[in-house]
Design a protein around this motif. Structure first.
Motif, mmCIF file in Angstrom:
data_model
loop_
_atom_site.group_PDB
_atom_site.id
_atom_site.type_symbol
_atom_site.label_atom_id
_atom_site.label_comp_id
_atom_site.label_asym_id
_atom_site.label_seq_id
_atom_site.Cartn_x
_atom_site.Cartn_y
_atom_site.Cartn_z
ATOM 1 N N GLY A 112 55.394 57.970 28.645
ATOM 2 C CA GLY A 112 53.973 58.166 28.880
ATOM 3 C C GLY A 112 53.266 57.830 27.577
ATOM 4 N N TYR A 113 52.047 57.319 27.653
ATOM 5 C CA TYR A 113 51.330 56.938 26.438
ATOM 6 C C TYR A 113 49.830 56.856 26.702
ATOM 7 C CZ TYR A 113 51.181 52.359 28.671
ATOM 8 O OH TYR A 113 50.963 51.336 29.567
ATOM 9 N N GLU A 114 49.061 56.855 25.624
ATOM 10 C CA GLU A 114 47.637 56.566 25.674
ATOM 11 C C GLU A 114 47.439 55.196 25.020
ATOM 12 O OE1 GLU A 114 48.345 60.034 24.597
ATOM 13 O OE2 GLU A 114 48.146 60.358 26.738
ATOM 14 N N THR A 115 46.230 54.687 25.095
ATOM 15 C CA THR A 115 45.948 53.409 24.445
ATOM 16 C C THR A 115 44.749 53.552 23.513
ATOM 17 O OG1 THR A 115 44.515 52.680 26.252
ATOM 18 C CG2 THR A 115 46.830 52.019 26.375
ATOM 19 N N LYS A 116 44.719 52.689 22.521
ATOM 20 C CA LYS A 116 43.544 52.568 21.649
ATOM 21 C C LYS A 116 43.342 51.084 21.375
ATOM 22 C CE LYS A 116 45.620 52.884 17.044
ATOM 23 N NZ LYS A 116 45.545 53.535 15.751
ATOM 24 N N MET A 125 43.530 59.404 28.913
ATOM 25 C CA MET A 125 44.264 59.256 30.167
ATOM 26 C C MET A 125 45.677 58.773 29.860
ATOM 27 S SD MET A 125 43.286 56.835 33.355
ATOM 28 C CE MET A 125 44.579 56.210 34.361
ATOM 29 N N THR A 126 46.648 59.401 30.476
ATOM 30 C CA THR A 126 48.034 59.016 30.256
ATOM 31 C C THR A 126 48.422 57.865 31.169
ATOM 32 O OG1 THR A 126 48.627 61.270 29.623
ATOM 33 C CG2 THR A 126 50.430 59.825 30.273
ATOM 34 N N HIS A 127 49.045 56.861 30.574
ATOM 35 C CA HIS A 127 49.605 55.729 31.304
ATOM 36 C C HIS A 127 51.118 55.848 31.204
ATOM 37 C CE1 HIS A 127 45.636 53.815 31.229
ATOM 38 N NE2 HIS A 127 45.571 54.203 29.973
ATOM 39 N N PHE A 128 51.817 55.094 32.037
ATOM 40 C CA PHE A 128 53.279 55.106 32.003
ATOM 41 C C PHE A 128 53.802 53.687 31.960
ATOM 42 C CE2 PHE A 128 51.974 59.044 33.966
ATOM 43 C CZ PHE A 128 52.724 59.968 33.269
ATOM 44 N N GLY A 129 54.930 53.526 31.280
ATOM 45 C CA GLY A 129 55.542 52.211 31.198
ATOM 46 C C GLY A 129 56.968 52.327 30.722
ATOM 47 N N LYS A 130 57.638 51.182 30.651
ATOM 48 C CA LYS A 130 59.025 51.140 30.199
ATOM 49 C C LYS A 130 59.106 50.300 28.937
ATOM 50 C CE LYS A 130 61.212 52.183 34.494
ATOM 51 N NZ LYS A 130 62.264 51.892 35.435
#
Length: 84
Positions: free
Chosen positions: A49-53, A1-6
């Motif tokens: 945009g990013y994913e997490t692990k 799932m793609t998340h978004f942040g700055k």
């Protein structure tokens, strides 16, 4: 799932930084190797945009960071890329 942040900060000397999720929560660490376009150094305030692990015993880490155009949605960006 793609998340978004700055991007909160980035240290070119160390090749690492942090990104603040748009939906709130603690800033996540990332490494230069996690950037999709490693040649371009991220700047504070840029939207990605990013994913997490999970790393280091369960701490979330941002991976696969992709810069987002300001004001554009991910679908709009994908459409532009497909058009050439």
């Amino acid at each position: 799932m793609t998340h978004f942040g700055k991007i909160k900060d980035y240290d070119a000397g160390k090749g690492s930084g942090t990104i603040t999720p748009e939906k709130g929560g603690d800033a996540l660490d990332f490494a230069k190797a996690d950037l999709q376009q490693e040649a371009a150094e991220p700047k504070s305030g840029q939207r990605f945009g990013y994913e997490t692990k999970q790393v280091d015993g369960g701490k979330a880490h941002a991976i696969n960071l992709r810069q987002q155009e300001q004001g554009g949605s991910e679908k709009a960006n994908q459409a532009k890329q497909q058009q050439g």
